[in-house]
Structure formats: C-alpha cells, structure tokens
Design a protein around this motif. Structure first.
Motif, mmCIF file in Angstrom:
data_model
loop_
_atom_site.group_PDB
_atom_site.id
_atom_site.type_symbol
_atom_site.label_atom_id
_atom_site.label_comp_id
_atom_site.label_asym_id
_atom_site.label_seq_id
_atom_site.Cartn_x
_atom_site.Cartn_y
_atom_site.Cartn_z
ATOM 1 N N GLY A 42 0.808 -1.206 0.000
ATOM 2 C CA GLY A 42 0.000 0.000 0.000
ATOM 3 C C GLY A 42 0.841 1.254 0.000
ATOM 4 N N PRO A 43 0.186 2.426 0.053
ATOM 5 C CA PRO A 43 0.903 3.712 -0.004
ATOM 6 C C PRO A 43 1.644 3.992 1.293
ATOM 7 C CG PRO A 43 -1.429 4.083 0.420
ATOM 8 C CD PRO A 43 -1.283 2.612 0.167
ATOM 9 N N PRO A 44 2.574 4.974 1.265
ATOM 10 C CA PRO A 44 3.263 5.385 2.500
ATOM 11 C C PRO A 44 2.270 5.963 3.502
ATOM 12 C CG PRO A 44 4.388 6.236 0.555
ATOM 13 C CD PRO A 44 3.074 5.701 0.090
ATOM 14 N N PRO A 45 2.664 6.075 4.774
ATOM 15 C CA PRO A 45 1.776 6.671 5.790
ATOM 16 C C PRO A 45 1.383 8.090 5.410
ATOM 17 C CG PRO A 45 3.623 5.562 6.832
ATOM 18 C CD PRO A 45 3.907 5.587 5.366
ATOM 19 N N PRO A 46 0.237 8.575 5.902
ATOM 20 C CA PRO A 46 -0.258 9.903 5.521
ATOM 21 C C PRO A 46 0.562 11.027 6.133
ATOM 22 C CG PRO A 46 -1.662 8.966 7.221
ATOM 23 C CD PRO A 46 -0.703 7.890 6.818
ATOM 24 N N ARG A 47 0.271 12.236 5.694
ATOM 25 C CA ARG A 47 0.920 13.439 6.207
ATOM 26 C C ARG A 47 0.716 13.534 7.718
ATOM 27 N NH1 ARG A 47 -0.278 19.357 5.512
ATOM 28 N NH2 ARG A 47 1.674 20.379 4.953
ATOM 29 N N GLY A 48 1.767 13.953 8.433
ATOM 30 C CA GLY A 48 1.672 14.084 9.881
ATOM 31 C C GLY A 48 2.289 12.928 10.641
ATOM 32 N N CYS A 49 2.813 11.928 9.899
ATOM 33 C CA CYS A 49 3.413 10.755 10.542
ATOM 34 C C CYS A 49 4.924 10.882 10.697
ATOM 35 C CB CYS A 49 3.101 9.492 9.735
ATOM 36 S SG CYS A 49 1.367 9.016 9.756
ATOM 37 N N GLU A 50 5.487 11.994 10.235
ATOM 38 C CA GLU A 50 6.940 12.139 10.245
ATOM 39 C C GLU A 50 7.390 13.162 11.270
ATOM 40 O OE1 GLU A 50 9.888 11.808 6.654
ATOM 41 O OE2 GLU A 50 9.268 13.897 6.803
ATOM 42 N N VAL A 51 8.535 12.888 11.915
ATOM 43 C CA VAL A 51 9.134 13.833 12.848
ATOM 44 C C VAL A 51 10.524 14.206 12.346
ATOM 45 C CG1 VAL A 51 7.855 12.948 14.826
ATOM 46 C CG2 VAL A 51 10.139 12.037 14.361
ATOM 47 N N PHE A 52 10.959 15.379 12.740
ATOM 48 C CA PHE A 52 12.307 15.866 12.444
ATOM 49 C C PHE A 52 13.160 15.708 13.689
ATOM 50 C CE2 PHE A 52 15.248 19.495 12.863
ATOM 51 C CZ PHE A 52 16.082 19.226 11.798
ATOM 52 N N VAL A 53 14.377 15.218 13.511
ATOM 53 C CA VAL A 53 15.305 15.012 14.626
ATOM 54 C C VAL A 53 16.541 15.868 14.395
ATOM 55 C CG1 VAL A 53 16.551 13.319 16.016
ATOM 56 C CG2 VAL A 53 14.507 12.613 14.744
ATOM 57 N N GLY A 54 16.842 16.768 15.321
ATOM 58 C CA GLY A 54 18.002 17.643 15.203
ATOM 59 C C GLY A 54 18.993 17.435 16.335
ATOM 60 N N LYS A 55 20.160 18.072 16.190
ATOM 61 C CA LYS A 55 21.237 18.035 17.199
ATOM 62 C C LYS A 55 21.772 16.625 17.425
ATOM 63 C CE LYS A 55 18.860 20.253 20.360
ATOM 64 N NZ LYS A 55 18.515 20.953 21.613
ATOM 65 N N ILE A 56 21.799 15.810 16.364
ATOM 66 C CA ILE A 56 22.353 14.452 16.469
ATOM 67 C C ILE A 56 23.874 14.550 16.444
ATOM 68 C CG2 ILE A 56 22.482 12.179 15.390
ATOM 69 C CD1 ILE A 56 19.792 12.762 14.066
ATOM 70 N N PRO A 57 24.584 13.959 17.420
ATOM 71 C CA PRO A 57 26.045 13.944 17.347
ATOM 72 C C PRO A 57 26.518 13.323 16.035
ATOM 73 C CG PRO A 57 25.301 13.222 19.510
ATOM 74 C CD PRO A 57 24.075 13.329 18.648
ATOM 75 N N ARG A 58 27.607 13.845 15.477
ATOM 76 C CA ARG A 58 28.022 13.460 14.131
ATOM 77 C C ARG A 58 28.487 12.010 14.016
ATOM 78 N NH1 ARG A 58 28.089 17.638 10.530
ATOM 79 N NH2 ARG A 58 26.897 19.352 11.421
ATOM 80 N N ASP A 59 28.785 11.367 15.141
ATOM 81 C CA ASP A 59 29.247 9.977 15.086
ATOM 82 C C ASP A 59 28.198 9.000 15.613
ATOM 83 O OD1 ASP A 59 29.399 10.839 17.683
ATOM 84 O OD2 ASP A 59 31.341 9.895 18.111
#
Length: 466
Positions: A53-70
C-alpha cells in the motif's frame, strides 16, 4: 553476502571515521529485516519488510536535530522504535561518512509520531548530548508575492494552473482596508510536496512574470500542527477578514446573537480577532453558525484558534543546529533534497553591543542595489515577507509575534548608573498570547549605553528564551 555487498556499496565503511561501523548496520538489517540504501546525501532505513500500500499519511513524520556526528542508525533506530513502528528513517549524510546532524523519522501512524515528540524531544542520546524532536511536514504550499491587488481568487487560480502542475487551491486574503482587493500576495496549495517543489523551481529564477509583474516565490511557512487532544479543549475562535472599523463590542454582540451570554471576551487586532467562550460546545456551535457571515459589510472566516505552547516550534527549531557551516541560526527542515529551509533570522545577525560583538558567526554584511528612476515600487506588508529579509532581532521578534497571532511585543525601558557615572539602559519585554490571555516577560542580564543596543539585546534575549 548480498546484504554485505549492498552495505559496502552504500558507503557504510566510511561511518565512524572508518572504524568498521558497517558490522553494526548489517546487524541492524539482519535483526529488523529492513534494507538500507544511501542516495542523494541521505541514508534510508526502510520501509518495513512486506509493506503493502501507499506510505503513511501526512503528519506521521518527525524531524530530529542536534544528532552527534558519530551517531548512526544502530543507536538511533532502537531509541525511536520505542515510540512505534518505523516506516522509514532518513539520516542526512556528509560525503566523509559522518552524519549531518539531523534526520527524518516516518512512523506508520500519526499517534506514534506525536508520542515520539512527547517522549524523545530533549532525549539524552549520549552523556550530555540531547537531541531535539519536532513535527516534520511535507510542505505543499508556496508563497507568491507581488500579485496585482485587483486580481480575484479565480483569476489567480486559473493562471497558476496554466503555468504549474498539481495546483489544488489558492488562498487569497482581502485587503484590510479595501475588501474588493487582495493583499498583494497569495498562497498556492499543491497536491504534493514534489509538485510544489517543481513549481518553485520553475518560478524561482526571478524573471517569471504574471500579468506583466515579476513575482516573488518562496516556500510558505508550514502551518503549525496541534495535536487532536489539545484542539478538543479549545474554546477560542479565530475570526479573519474583519473590517478595520469593526469594534470588539460589535463582534461580541454578533457572536452572542445565536445564544446570548456565551462570549466571555473579544480581543481584536487590525482585521482579525479572537473570540473567547465560556464553554467549548458554544464555541464549536458559533463557528458553524458564524463562518461565512457578514459583519459590517465583510464576509468573515471563523476557525478554532490554535493554542501556543511553551514548547513551540520556534524554540525547537532555534536550538536545532544543523551543521557548523549552516547559514541559519534558526532553520526548518525542508524535505526537498534534504536541505533545511530558513525560517528565522540569519546567523549573521550579530549586533554590536557596547562595542563588543555578540556570540555568533560573521557580521551581517548589508547588501545594497542601485535604484534607477522609473523603477516600479510595490507597497507590501512586512508580514508578507520571508523572515530571512530581517537582520534586526527587534523586527524579527515583531514578525514572530504576528505569525503566532500574539500581540506585538511591549518594551519597557529602565536605567541605572554605573560606578563611573554613565547611564546604563535595559529593556524588559512583555509578550501577550491573545488566544489564551497569558503573558510572559523577558529581561536580559546585561546593560547597554544606547537605547538601540538595549532594545536589540532585549529582543535577542526574548527570542532565545521564548
């Protein structure tokens, strides 16, 4: 063997400075059954094996910031799996093999994404290293500026359909003083982020004209998402398209007509207002009755007001530092090519405070262009501009308050005397949230010798602590 070849082809061996992280990633693939593919500067983990089936609908995604580079998928995926089933995990990658400090996680349901935001924002991924998690949206809306004010919605819609594909709708707001005209800009909604991105690419060069006018094109600021549970408690209505001359008493009387005594208070700013009710059921009923009604000759739009929380999108994004070379101190992730979209003040906003440079990147360089006689000038509102046009923290704070439907910031000036007799100045800033009636004050812990420096410092301090 096939998976090992696939892993090697995707450059896993470059991760963690070449210390053999491919083994941990292969183990993750074996354990979960997910595939990992690297392309266009991002590494994709998913979708789940056997997904149909299709990908999950809009609103199912989160953004993750400040991840250590390693830090990589073998550490991140188990953490984010705690909130729900992952459809796709996209880690942005440098050519060197390090990550770029941010990622996108798409869950199979909106509730899982909301749980991730609630439980994993400010999660300590490594000792002393905290990640930021907030909602990520497929932006399907473009801002189109410098539109002739006499053009109607239908004309703009038809013209945009001629020059771009995938247009769903056009949002046009009437002029505050003359309802027969538009405000000189419109928002164009597309059926997908890809359609919007392709339209922006076609229109962005700056030479594209509509009705003989060179238009301005940019991504529209994403609408703030509020979870359903919070919206179920809202008892304040947002009323748009009012006449400037319409008073708060008139608005209260009109909304009390369908059921006397239900309105607690009204707060009006320019051509919009917030109507507070004693009970939610009365607010919902009034919204259904009053939307599209005429008050003082203007057809009004009525919706539920979106509450503003302390954990606002501004604070989350302000603290998300994407990369050392990022040009923006404040960024919002734009899914096109995995790059971030500027939403706030440039990092080069580095004012002089009493002769000293504030912490930050290089000093803002003022760009000027010659003005030739005969060049046409178009009156616009400051609030129709993209926030990247502002270099002053005070102007940016005013813009930010307007975007969040707050009252303009109020500045209160105080003075004291230094040991050598100099007059030192300090501003206190008061921010009022019109929707819920709350207010917050902010005061920096440094004094300045000029009014301009004091105001700029107070605005910077407020933006950092909102």
């Amino acid at each position: 063997m096939q998976k090992e070849n696939k892993a090697a082809a995707n450059g896993f061996g470059k991760s963690r400075s070449g210390n053999g992280n491919e083994a941990a990633l292969l183990a993750l693939m074996e354990k979960t059954g997910y595939s990992i593919v690297q392309e266009n500067g991002q590494r994709k983990f998913g979708p789940p094996p056997g997904w149909k089936g299709p990908p999950p609908p809009r609103g199912c995604e989160v953004f993750v910031g400040k991840i250590p580079r390693d830090v990589y998928e073998d550490e991140l995926v188990p953490v984010f799996e705690k909130a729900g089933k992952i459809y796709e995990f996209r880690l942005m990658m440098e050519f060197s093999g390090e990550n770029r400090g941010y990622a996108f996680v798409m869950y199979t349901a909106k509730e899982e994404a909301q749980l991730a935001i609630k439980t994993l924002n400010n999660y300590e991924i490594r000792p002393g290293k905290f990640i930021g998690v907030c909602v990520s949206l497929d932006n399907c809306r473009l801002f189109i500026g410098a539109i002739p004010k006499e053009k109607k919605k239908e004309e703009i819609l038809n013209e945009m359909k001629k020059v771009t594909e995938g247009v769903v709708d056009v949002i046009v707001y009437p002029n505050a003083t003359d309802k027969t005209k538009n405000r000189g800009f419109a928002f164009v909604e597309y059926q997908s982020h890809r359609a919007a991105a392709m339209a922006r690419r076609r229109l962005i060069p700056g030479t594209f004209q509509l009705w003989g006018h060179t238009i301005q094109v940019d991504w529209a600021d994403p609408e703030r998402e509020v979870d359903e549970e919070t919206m179920q408690r809202v008892k304040v209505l947002y009323v748009r398209n009012l006449m400037i001359s319409t008073t708060e008493d008139t608005i209260k009387a009109e909304f009390n007509k369908f059921k006397p005594g239900v309105v607690e208070r009204v707060k009006k700013l320019r051509d919009y207002a917030f109507v507070h009710f004693f009970h939610r059921e009365d607010a919902v009923a009034a919204m259904c009755v009053m939307n599209g009604k005429c008050i003082d000759g203007a057809i009004i739009e009525v919706t539920l007001a979106k509450p503003v929380s302390k954990e606002s999108t501004w604070k989350q994004h302000f603290n998300d530092q994407m990369s050392p070379s990022s040009e923006n101190l404040l960024g919002f992730p734009n899914k096109e090519n995995g790059h971030q979209k500027s939403l706030g003040k440039p990092a080069s906003l580095s004012v002089h405070l009493n002769g000293q440079h504030s912490a930050g990147p290089l000093e803002f360089e003022r760009c000027t262009y010659p003005f030739f006689p005969g060049r046409k000038l178009t009156p616009i509102s400051m609030y129709s501009l993209n926030s990247s046009h502002f270099s002053s923290a005070a102007v940016h704070l005013d813009y930010f308050c307007n975007k969040n439907n707050w009252a303009p910031p109020e500045y209160y000036l105080y003075s004291t005397t230094s040991q050598d007799g100099k007059t030192l100045l300090l501003y206190k800033v008061l921010i009022r949230s019109i929707a819920d009636g709350s207010e917050s004050s902010f005061m920096p812990n440094k004094l300045c010798t000029t009014v301009e420096d004091a105001k700029e410092l107070a605005a910077q301090f407020t933006l950092l602590h909102l």
